[in-house]
Design a protein around this motif. Structure first.
Motif, mmCIF file in Angstrom:
data_model
loop_
_atom_site.group_PDB
_atom_site.id
_atom_site.type_symbol
_atom_site.label_atom_id
_atom_site.label_comp_id
_atom_site.label_asym_id
_atom_site.label_seq_id
_atom_site.Cartn_x
_atom_site.Cartn_y
_atom_site.Cartn_z
ATOM 1 N N PHE A 140 7.696 37.491 -23.412
ATOM 2 C CA PHE A 140 7.746 36.203 -24.127
ATOM 3 C C PHE A 140 6.384 35.732 -24.641
ATOM 4 O O PHE A 140 6.282 35.136 -25.706
ATOM 5 C CB PHE A 140 8.280 35.105 -23.212
ATOM 6 C CG PHE A 140 9.608 35.399 -22.579
ATOM 7 C CD1 PHE A 140 10.762 35.477 -23.356
ATOM 8 C CD2 PHE A 140 9.710 35.589 -21.205
ATOM 9 C CE1 PHE A 140 11.995 35.738 -22.771
ATOM 10 C CE2 PHE A 140 10.940 35.844 -20.610
ATOM 11 C CZ PHE A 140 12.088 35.919 -21.389
ATOM 12 N N ILE A 141 5.340 35.940 -23.833
ATOM 13 C CA ILE A 141 4.051 35.296 -24.131
ATOM 14 C C ILE A 141 2.967 36.339 -24.413
ATOM 15 O O ILE A 141 2.767 37.254 -23.618
ATOM 16 C CB ILE A 141 3.616 34.390 -22.954
ATOM 17 C CG1 ILE A 141 4.599 33.234 -22.810
ATOM 18 C CG2 ILE A 141 2.216 33.857 -23.157
ATOM 19 C CD1 ILE A 141 4.103 32.107 -21.937
ATOM 20 N N ARG A 196 8.575 24.515 -26.082
ATOM 21 C CA ARG A 196 8.985 25.838 -26.583
ATOM 22 C C ARG A 196 7.973 26.932 -26.234
ATOM 23 O O ARG A 196 7.916 27.969 -26.892
ATOM 24 C CB ARG A 196 9.240 25.760 -28.094
ATOM 25 C CG ARG A 196 10.601 25.095 -28.409
ATOM 26 C CD ARG A 196 10.878 25.002 -29.892
ATOM 27 N NE ARG A 196 10.822 26.267 -30.589
ATOM 28 C CZ ARG A 196 11.822 27.159 -30.665
ATOM 29 N NH1 ARG A 196 12.966 26.904 -30.053
ATOM 30 N NH2 ARG A 196 11.668 28.283 -31.330
ATOM 31 N N GLY A 242 6.576 30.154 -25.119
ATOM 32 C CA GLY A 242 7.224 31.448 -24.905
ATOM 33 C C GLY A 242 8.346 31.742 -25.885
ATOM 34 O O GLY A 242 8.946 32.818 -25.830
ATOM 35 N N CYS A 243 8.644 30.805 -26.802
ATOM 36 C CA CYS A 243 9.609 31.103 -27.864
ATOM 37 C C CYS A 243 8.849 31.804 -28.999
ATOM 38 O O CYS A 243 7.635 31.639 -29.133
ATOM 39 C CB CYS A 243 10.232 29.817 -28.407
ATOM 40 S SG CYS A 243 11.202 28.930 -27.195
ATOM 41 N N ARG A 269 10.670 26.994 -21.884
ATOM 42 C CA ARG A 269 10.969 28.092 -22.822
ATOM 43 C C ARG A 269 12.111 27.747 -23.779
ATOM 44 O O ARG A 269 13.028 28.518 -24.012
ATOM 45 C CB ARG A 269 11.283 29.396 -22.060
ATOM 46 C CG ARG A 269 11.143 30.618 -22.966
ATOM 47 C CD ARG A 269 11.112 31.915 -22.192
ATOM 48 N NE ARG A 269 12.265 32.202 -21.379
ATOM 49 C CZ ARG A 269 13.467 32.505 -21.863
ATOM 50 N NH1 ARG A 269 13.685 32.533 -23.172
ATOM 51 N NH2 ARG A 269 14.458 32.766 -21.024
ATOM 52 N N MET A 309 11.547 33.249 -16.720
ATOM 53 C CA MET A 309 10.213 33.361 -17.319
ATOM 54 C C MET A 309 9.433 34.410 -16.545
ATOM 55 O O MET A 309 9.640 34.575 -15.345
ATOM 56 C CB MET A 309 9.509 31.999 -17.269
ATOM 57 C CG MET A 309 10.177 30.972 -18.184
ATOM 58 S SD MET A 309 9.691 29.271 -17.836
ATOM 59 C CE MET A 309 10.749 28.867 -16.466
ATOM 60 N N PHE A 335 3.632 30.308 -17.888
ATOM 61 C CA PHE A 335 4.771 29.395 -17.818
ATOM 62 C C PHE A 335 4.566 28.313 -16.753
ATOM 63 O O PHE A 335 5.192 27.256 -16.801
ATOM 64 C CB PHE A 335 6.067 30.166 -17.546
ATOM 65 C CG PHE A 335 6.592 30.878 -18.764
ATOM 66 C CD1 PHE A 335 7.099 30.162 -19.840
ATOM 67 C CD2 PHE A 335 6.580 32.264 -18.836
ATOM 68 C CE1 PHE A 335 7.577 30.805 -20.968
ATOM 69 C CE2 PHE A 335 7.055 32.925 -19.967
ATOM 70 C CZ PHE A 335 7.558 32.197 -21.042
#
Ligand code: ADP
Ligand code: MG
Ligand code: MG
Length: 669
Positions: free
Chosen positions: A177-178, A152, A154-155, A293, A244, A249
């Motif tokens: 995301f990150i 998971r 980047g969630c 992700r 991503m 990632f």
């Protein structure tokens, strides 16, 4: 992901770094020329080798049923240092890795030439895991895992502590995301080169991994991104793909690497070449990266995402615009497969258009370096530096190698050819980099020992794995696919016992498409003689060398795992994880890895790595007879044996490889 060089200091801004690109290149090449001149005739280094294992730090929380990445590497590395100072027995070394939830462990000193060392690899890995575990707060759910990808990443809320992503041009990642805080904070190099890769590229990183289309996966699969303020993500996210947008990632995925010291530069070049065709095969066999992700993907390995995650090429270099400011059209990311064989005798198989820096090439040739090596170096040096520290700008090219290492260590290719470090007793080495890391020490030791034995049979039996390098690239794409071990067809030499140079036939007759089972275990090939198979060849080699009973037992257990994975009798880690998710009661067959599925999976992975759960279909119920140290009886003999093995190998080699010009009388280093 691994870094070659971690020199401390003050990083330059991207604007300043750009200004020094030619400076680093010029002096980097000069440093290589000096180093080559000094060390090209260095001979007599014995086999030494070592593994690198990357660990992720996880925090399991039974109350919320979540498993998050634990951003604690700084604290853990400090504790590891303290532990080292307090404990005399400390047969491992630790270093920071790309993410703040990763650390890397290696043996403290490399393993040696006697085969008994292979029986100590797993025990060493076990000790590493134990000490890591002991320094973490298990009550708080803190655990280390050798997990290729955190499913998971980047969630939302997937790290501890939790941070919000900061999509702005002034941040390191500019990711929706990150958050930047994911990247290792114990050394500035990681954030610096991450920012500079993005800056150099001129736009955000873009990784599109195909999604696995399950029964209820929306089709077409198109995501809406909530904080996509400039609309860039929607524009570049590919339909039916997991999109991503940042380097972590790729580079947060863990791998298993190996380094081999060679007798001489010639042997290192030869081993480098012979290992190239094995990269896609070993990658597919080690496949352990099916999730990205929070989604189930349609690929099994970490490699592809890493390639895209470190792609710093400008639009011009990628061929999207006419060349104007950039010097070259470049076909690959700086994280990608090897583009050329390195020995002069392998040249007939170099069929990829190799982009080189012509000025660099000329300087190398003028300095007396042969064409193959000059092409290799001038290909590495098409890249600009992506991190420079002010303290290291001005160097003494006759003594330092920082500028050379600067470019060398940011060419993240499947194999790396490593010259001896300045002022060291270390020889010419080859580093093998394509493997995903496995969940248990048993498996990681098995892959490491298998590869070690491959290097031994290459050198002892004069095996030849070479084929056109474009075919190796085709294999890498094939090896990345879901279940490549079961369904993939790979180009491979029909008989690795016949040498390409002696072969009068056209190169196209030398290789054929076959599956991994045939490559590893041997077997019939349509209308052709049987393929010998790598494991049968290893068995043949093992019959010819003396090994103690326990080591032999261990090797057989390892080869069994590899053999059965290749034959599809055991699952790859990727396949096992896919099956686990599919049967999870919460899984809706929509390709989504929920927090709960993630928690249960990682909890199980922890139990597997501790040996308290046996995963059906992934591993046999056997253990090895690994030992922390060589048996005492052997220890006394080791020096003598080392010499015997060396002599044995030398005899084989001078018989088979006269061109290596081995000198039996040279003192071993
Ligand atoms: P990098 O990050 O460049 O791969 P590391 O220092 O992380 O470098 O890893 C070096 C690896 O090489 C380790 O596996 C180590 O055991 C191994 N090694 C160290 N010395 C030698 C040597 N003389 N010959 C072969 N391998 C070595
Ligand atoms: Mg490495
Ligand atoms: Mg390393």
């Amino acid at each position: 992901m691994v870094m070659g060089l971690l020199s401390e200091g003050t990083p330059l801004t991207w604007e300043e770094t750009k200004k020094y690109a030619d400076h680093v290149r010029y002096h980097g090449v000069q440093q290589f020329i000096n180093l080559h001149k000094r060390l090209k005739d260095r001979k007599g280094d014995v086999l030494k080798w070592g593994d690198e294992v990357e660990y992720v730090l996880i925090r399991l929380d039974p109350t919320t049923q979540t498993a998050k990445v634990n951003l604690k590497s700084l604290e853990i590395l400090e504790l590891l240092k303290e532990y080292k100072n307090k404990n005399e027995f400390h047969p491992y070394a630790w270093s920071p890795e790309y993410a703040d939830f990763m650390v890397e462990g290696t043996p403290a000193t490399p393993y040696g030439g006697t085969l008994a060392h292979v029986n100590t690899v797993e025990a060493n890995m076990q000790l590493r895991r134990q000490v890591l575990r002991s320094l973490m707060d298990e009550q708080m759910g803190e655990i280390p895992l050798t997990l290729t990808s955190y499913p998971r990443l980047g969630c939302a809320n997937s790290s501890h502590p939790s941070y919000e992503p900061n999509p702005s041009e002034t941040s390191v990642l500019n990711s929706i995301f990150i958050p930047d805080e994911i990247i290792c904070s114990s050394h500035p190099r990681f954030r610096t080169f991450t920012r500079n890769i993005r800056k150099r590229r001129g736009e955000k990183i873009c990784i599109n991994v195909p999604i696995y289309k399950d029964l209820n996966t929306p089709s077409p699969f198109i995501e809406k991104f909530s904080n996509d303020f400039d609309g860039e993500s929607a524009r570049v996210a590919a339909v039916d793909h997991i999109y991503m947008d940042a380097t972590p990632f790729g580079l947060c995925n863990s791998c298993l690497q190996m380094t081999f010291q060679c007798y001489s530069i010639e042997e290192a070049r030869l081993l480098y070449d012979q290992l190239i065709p094995l990269c896609p095969i070993m990658m597919a066999l080690s496949a352990a990266c099916p999730f990205f992700r929070g989604f189930v993907s349609d690929i099994d390995c970490r490699w592809y995402a890493s390639v895209a995650s470190a792609d710093d090429r400008t639009a011009e270099e990628r061929g999207l615009k006419e060349l104007n400011e950039s010097k070259h059209r470049i076909y690959k990311s700086r994280f990608d497969s090897v583009d050329s064989y390195l020995s002069e005798s392998s040249e007939r198989y170099n069929d990829i258009d190799l982009v080189i820096d012509k000025d660099v090439y000329k300087r190398l040739i003028d300095a007396g370096i042969d064409q193959s090596l000059a092409r290799h170096i001038s290909h590495l040096f098409i890249r600009d530096s992506v991190s420079i520290f002010s303290e290291h700008i001005h160097q003494d090219d006759s003594r330092d190698s920082d500028h050379f290492e600067n470019i060398q260590s940011t060419n993240w290719q499947t194999i790396r050819f490593k010259p001896p470090p300045v002022n060291s007793t270390i020889g010419w080495r080859v580093e093998f980099r394509p493997m995903d890391v496995q969940l248990t020490d048993f498996e990681n030791a098995a892959y490491v020992v298998f590869l070690l034995l491959i290097t031994r049979i290459i050198l002892s039996f004069k095996l030849d794995f070479l084929m056109p390098i474009s075919k190796v690239d085709a294999n890498l794409i094939e090896g990345n696919k879901r279940d490549a071990v079961l369904n993939g067809k790979f180009y491979f030499r029909k008989d690795v016992r016949t040498c390409s140079k002696d072969c009068k036939s056209k190169s196209a007759d030398e290789y054929a498409l076959m599956d991994i089972n045939t490559i590893i275990n041997g077997g019939p090939l349509d209308g052709e003689a049987d393929v010998p198979g790598i494991i049968p060849l290893i068995n043949q080699y093992l019959q010819s060398v003396s090994i103690d009973v326990d080591t032999r037992y261990t090797i057989l257990a390892y080869l069994n795992l590899i053999s059965d994975r290749a034959a599809g009798k055991l699952k790859t880690t990727a396949r096992w994880m896919r099956d686990y998710v599919r049967q999870h009661p919460d899984y809706k067959h929509d390709s989504v890895i929920t927090d709960k599925i993630n928690y249960d999976l990682l909890t199980l992975c922890n139990e597997i790595s501790k040996g308290v759960h046996h995963p059906e279909g992934l591993l046999h119920k056997v253990s090895s007879r690994t030992k922390v140290d060589l048996p005492s009886s052997l220890k006394k003999q080791v020096d003598q044996e080392n010499a015997t093995i060396l002599k044995h190998e030398m005899a084989m080699r001078s018989k088979f490889w006269p061109e290596l010009n081995n000198d039996n009388n040279v003192e071993a280093n």
